[in-house]
Design a protein around this motif. Sequence first.
Motif, PDB file in Angstrom:
ATOM      1  N   GLY A  25       0.824  -1.208   0.000  1.00 11.92           N
ATOM      2  CA  GLY A  25       0.000   0.000   0.000  1.00 11.92           C
ATOM      3  C   GLY A  25       0.853   1.251   0.000  1.00 11.92           C
ATOM      4  N   ARG A  26       0.206   2.352  -0.278  1.00 15.43           N
ATOM      5  CA  ARG A  26       0.855   3.664  -0.300  1.00 15.43           C
ATOM      6  C   ARG A  26      -0.012   4.648   0.479  1.00 15.43           C
ATOM      7  NH1 ARG A  26       4.011   0.802  -2.156  1.00 15.43           N
ATOM      8  NH2 ARG A  26       5.117   0.856  -4.128  1.00 15.43           N
ATOM      9  N   ASN A  71       4.641   8.642   2.862  1.00 15.90           N
ATOM     10  CA  ASN A  71       5.390   9.847   2.522  1.00 15.90           C
ATOM     11  C   ASN A  71       4.480  11.065   2.625  1.00 15.90           C
ATOM     12  OD1 ASN A  71       8.076   8.756   1.549  1.00 15.90           O
ATOM     13  ND2 ASN A  71       6.660   7.551   0.312  1.00 15.90           N
ATOM     14  N   THR A  72       5.088  12.225   2.560  1.00 13.87           N
ATOM     15  CA  THR A  72       4.340  13.484   2.612  1.00 13.87           C
ATOM     16  C   THR A  72       4.825  14.406   1.507  1.00 13.87           C
ATOM     17  OG1 THR A  72       4.021  13.334   4.998  1.00 13.87           O
ATOM     18  CG2 THR A  72       3.801  15.503   4.031  1.00 13.87           C
ATOM     19  N   LEU A 119       4.953   9.070  -6.108  1.00 11.91           N
ATOM     20  CA  LEU A 119       5.109   8.321  -4.861  1.00 11.91           C
ATOM     21  C   LEU A 119       4.163   7.122  -4.791  1.00 11.91           C
ATOM     22  CD1 LEU A 119       5.566  11.313  -2.417  1.00 11.91           C
ATOM     23  CD2 LEU A 119       7.312   9.630  -3.087  1.00 11.91           C
ATOM     24  N   ALA A 120       3.058   7.160  -5.518  1.00 14.64           N
ATOM     25  CA  ALA A 120       2.104   6.048  -5.528  1.00 14.64           C
ATOM     26  C   ALA A 120       2.519   4.945  -6.495  1.00 14.64           C
ATOM     27  CB  ALA A 120       0.712   6.566  -5.902  1.00 14.64           C
ATOM     28  N   PRO A 122       4.488   1.925  -8.337  1.00  9.54           N
ATOM     29  CA  PRO A 122       5.253   0.774  -7.838  1.00  9.54           C
ATOM     30  C   PRO A 122       6.770   0.992  -7.884  1.00  9.54           C
ATOM     31  CG  PRO A 122       3.501   0.030  -9.285  1.00  9.54           C
ATOM     32  CD  PRO A 122       3.527   1.537  -9.376  1.00  9.54           C
ATOM     33  N   ASN A 123       7.250   1.831  -8.786  1.00  5.67           N
ATOM     34  CA  ASN A 123       8.684   2.107  -8.863  1.00  5.67           C
ATOM     35  C   ASN A 123       9.196   2.893  -7.658  1.00  5.67           C
ATOM     36  OD1 ASN A 123       8.991   0.788 -11.328  1.00  5.67           O
ATOM     37  ND2 ASN A 123       8.397   2.614 -12.459  1.00  5.67           N
ATOM     38  N   ALA A 124       8.287   3.428  -6.839  1.00  8.49           N
ATOM     39  CA  ALA A 124       8.677   4.181  -5.644  1.00  8.49           C
ATOM     40  C   ALA A 124       8.568   3.322  -4.379  1.00  8.49           C
ATOM     41  CB  ALA A 124       7.811   5.431  -5.511  1.00  8.49           C
ATOM     42  N   SER A 125       8.616   2.008  -4.540  1.00  8.20           N
ATOM     43  CA  SER A 125       8.385   1.106  -3.405  1.00  8.20           C
ATOM     44  C   SER A 125       9.481   1.124  -2.338  1.00  8.20           C
ATOM     45  CB  SER A 125       8.192  -0.322  -3.910  1.00  8.20           C
ATOM     46  OG  SER A 125       9.395  -0.797  -4.494  1.00  8.20           O
ATOM     47  N   PHE A 126      10.616   1.756  -2.615  1.00  7.54           N
ATOM     48  CA  PHE A 126      11.697   1.833  -1.631  1.00  7.54           C
ATOM     49  C   PHE A 126      11.826   3.239  -1.068  1.00  7.54           C
ATOM     50  CE2 PHE A 126      16.273   1.294  -0.328  1.00  7.54           C
ATOM     51  CZ  PHE A 126      16.034   0.267   0.566  1.00  7.54           C
ATOM     52  N   ILE A 127      10.879   4.092  -1.379  1.00 12.05           N
ATOM     53  CA  ILE A 127      10.859   5.468  -0.863  1.00 12.05           C
ATOM     54  C   ILE A 127       9.787   5.535   0.214  1.00 12.05           C
ATOM     55  CG2 ILE A 127      10.492   7.896  -1.409  1.00 12.05           C
ATOM     56  CD1 ILE A 127      11.304   7.189  -4.331  1.00 12.05           C
TER      57      ILE A 127
END
Length: 141
Positions: A25-26, A71-72, A119-120, A122-127
Motif C-alpha cells: 500500500g501507499r 510519505n508526505t 510516490l504512488a 510501484p517504482n517508488a516502493s523503496f521510498i
Amino acid sequence: MDINLTTRYRTCRAFTPAMIERGRGRINNVSSVNARLGRAGLTAYSTAKAGVLGLTPSLARELGPHGITVNTVLPGAIQVPAENDLPAHHRARPEDQIARQCVPRHGQPEDVAAAITFLANPNASFITAQSLTVDGGWMPH
C-alpha cells in the motif's frame, strides 16, 4: 487541528488494515511548506501541518514491514481558487512569490498531483518516511 492533522491520522488508521492484509500500500499525506517555515497568524495551521511531518515517519516505521510506504508532499504556493478566501494580509502578491522561486511561474495543482502520482507508483516502493517539497524552489530563498 482536526482537519489538517486528526483527520489524516484517522484516515490512515481506517485504511491500513486492508493494506496490511494485501501486503502492500501507499499512504501519501499532504502537508505544507508552512510546516517547516511557520507563518505568522497561521500558527494552528502550521502546527497541524508539522504534525503530519511527525506522523509520516512514525507510520512508515510501523507499516513498512507490511509493504506499505508512507510519505508526505509539502506544496508551496499553489494557484487554487481557495487562495481567494484568505484574508488579504495572508496573501502574497503573485509577482513577489514568483520572484522568490527558482522556477518563475505559478505552482499548479497538477504539480502536486504529479508528485503524489510518482510516490504512488510501484517504482517508488523503496521510498518511505520522506517529505517531498513541491514549491518551485521557493524554500531555499
